[in-house]
Design an enzyme around this catalytic site. Sequence first.
Site, PDB file in Angstrom:
ATOM      1  N   ASN A   7      -0.211   6.782  -5.191  1.00 49.56           N
ATOM      2  CA  ASN A   7      -0.788   6.273  -3.936  1.00 49.56           C
ATOM      3  C   ASN A   7      -0.293   7.188  -2.814  1.00 49.56           C
ATOM      4  O   ASN A   7       0.846   7.071  -2.374  1.00 49.56           O
ATOM      5  CB  ASN A   7      -0.324   4.824  -3.731  1.00 49.56           C
ATOM      6  N   ARG A  95      -5.023   5.619  -5.938  1.00 50.90           N
ATOM      7  CA  ARG A  95      -5.611   4.685  -4.979  1.00 50.90           C
ATOM      8  C   ARG A  95      -6.347   5.520  -3.928  1.00 50.90           C
ATOM      9  O   ARG A  95      -5.749   6.417  -3.326  1.00 50.90           O
ATOM     10  CB  ARG A  95      -4.496   3.876  -4.331  1.00 50.90           C
ATOM     11  N   HIS A 184      -7.682  -3.395   0.813  1.00 50.24           N
ATOM     12  CA  HIS A 184      -6.775  -4.162  -0.073  1.00 50.24           C
ATOM     13  C   HIS A 184      -7.530  -4.723  -1.280  1.00 50.24           C
ATOM     14  O   HIS A 184      -7.104  -5.719  -1.878  1.00 50.24           O
ATOM     15  CB  HIS A 184      -6.122  -5.365   0.646  1.00 50.24           C
ATOM     16  N   ARG A 245      -0.717  -3.730  13.687  1.00 54.72           N
ATOM     17  CA  ARG A 245      -2.137  -3.663  14.071  1.00 54.72           C
ATOM     18  C   ARG A 245      -2.534  -4.951  14.771  1.00 54.72           C
ATOM     19  O   ARG A 245      -2.076  -6.029  14.410  1.00 54.72           O
ATOM     20  CB  ARG A 245      -3.020  -3.479  12.835  1.00 54.72           C
ATOM     21  N   GLU A 388      -0.676  -4.022  -7.306  1.00 57.07           N
ATOM     22  CA  GLU A 388      -1.811  -3.104  -7.166  1.00 57.07           C
ATOM     23  C   GLU A 388      -1.706  -1.943  -8.145  1.00 57.07           C
ATOM     24  O   GLU A 388      -2.705  -1.483  -8.682  1.00 57.07           O
ATOM     25  CB  GLU A 388      -1.874  -2.588  -5.725  1.00 57.07           C
TER      26      GLU A 388
END
Length: 402
Positions: A7, A95, A184, A245, A388
């Site tokens: 990733n 990813r 996600h 964020r 993940e």
Amino acid sequence: MKVLVINSGSSSLKYKLFDLAGPRAICAGLVERIGSSQSSLAHTLYPDSGPGEKSEIFECFETHTQAIEKVAELLMAGDDPLVRSAQELLAIGHRVAQGGEFFKANCIVDEKAIEGIRQNIVLAPLHNPANLAGIEAAMAHFPGVPSVAVFDTLFAGSLPDYVYRVALPAAFYKDFKVRRYGFHGTSHAYVTRKLADLMEKPLDNLNNIVCHLGNGSSMTAVKGGICRETSMGMTPTSGLIMGTRCGDIDPSLPAYLSSCTGKSAAEIQTILDRESGLLGICGMNDMRDIHKAISQGDDNARLAFEMLCHGIKKYIGAYYAVLGRLDAIAFTAGIGENDSQVREKCLEGLEHLGIIVDQELNAGLRGKSGRISTHDSAVEVWVVPTDEELEIATICKDLVTA
Ligand code: AMP
């Protein structure tokens, strides 16, 4: 049967090696600050049992290629290497942040896929170039090992047009690909499947909401394993309040702030992504620090906590209505898995919707799967730790052995 998962971020590279026979994680690591003289690599080896053994290497990694070379060296060095030769790797899974409308499925990387990821750079200018750098470095260093691209946007690829379209002039969709993409996806897909297993319910008859609450957060409404709504939009800035964020804001705000401060659109965007959210409200973006500050009477920390929980509650209500029948809510990621106070607060007062939390079960559950609703709660509430990397490794195996 070993699979390496990579990733790559703009200045980082995470990796995890799996033996899928278990499945079992063999080792994992994180290279940080790629491109700076202070870059470092933290490598953790997982023995068959017991805690992982961590080692740290401080070296200057100028590029993702150099970082991957070092990872390869760590995997293949010594008398009893973790990977004897590249041929021992079934695949390398990557990813990839943004698949856009180009990719309708995860895929083994070929020239066409590389071109597609490149075309989507305009939609994910920070992430897709780093993902591409990771893919190209892995392909150069492990020739003959298939690289697999797993797209973070794919799970939300099933959204109906009235959900993914944005109410702006239609030409913007055609000319500039403006739409809701969602992110996600690997986590939401993994958690939904795991939830069906835990509830012993067929996936195609499960209506659920996933709350992925970490430093980045998103929620999805899922019907029969298919994503029908997602809180993230064209970019990961929208939806819930996150660590740094802002989440959903009035779309007129950036122009207003630009006129107040004289800052450019790019500068305002940086504020929305890196200086807002929990950090913007109370100066902290880690929930553990926020709870400590609340206990010491910090009112900004209280406000950040309440704003976050109120936002999650609003999405639960909206997604319940979208699904019509709701069987379960799953909490995952750093906050979702560990923070019982956030879970309690955002589900508070929803008893009339059939959502009843067992306070004792909730308070006692951290970092592992389990049900936290009472037996008479019509909607089951679960904590389901996400994985993940394992999801990406499993996708690799399915694609490469198909
Ligand atoms: P993630 O992005 O999934 O790695 O989640 C990271 C975030 O999870 C951190 O910034 C914290 O806010 C939160 N977190 C991690 N561990 C805990 C914990 N034990 N209690 C509360 N929040 C936690």
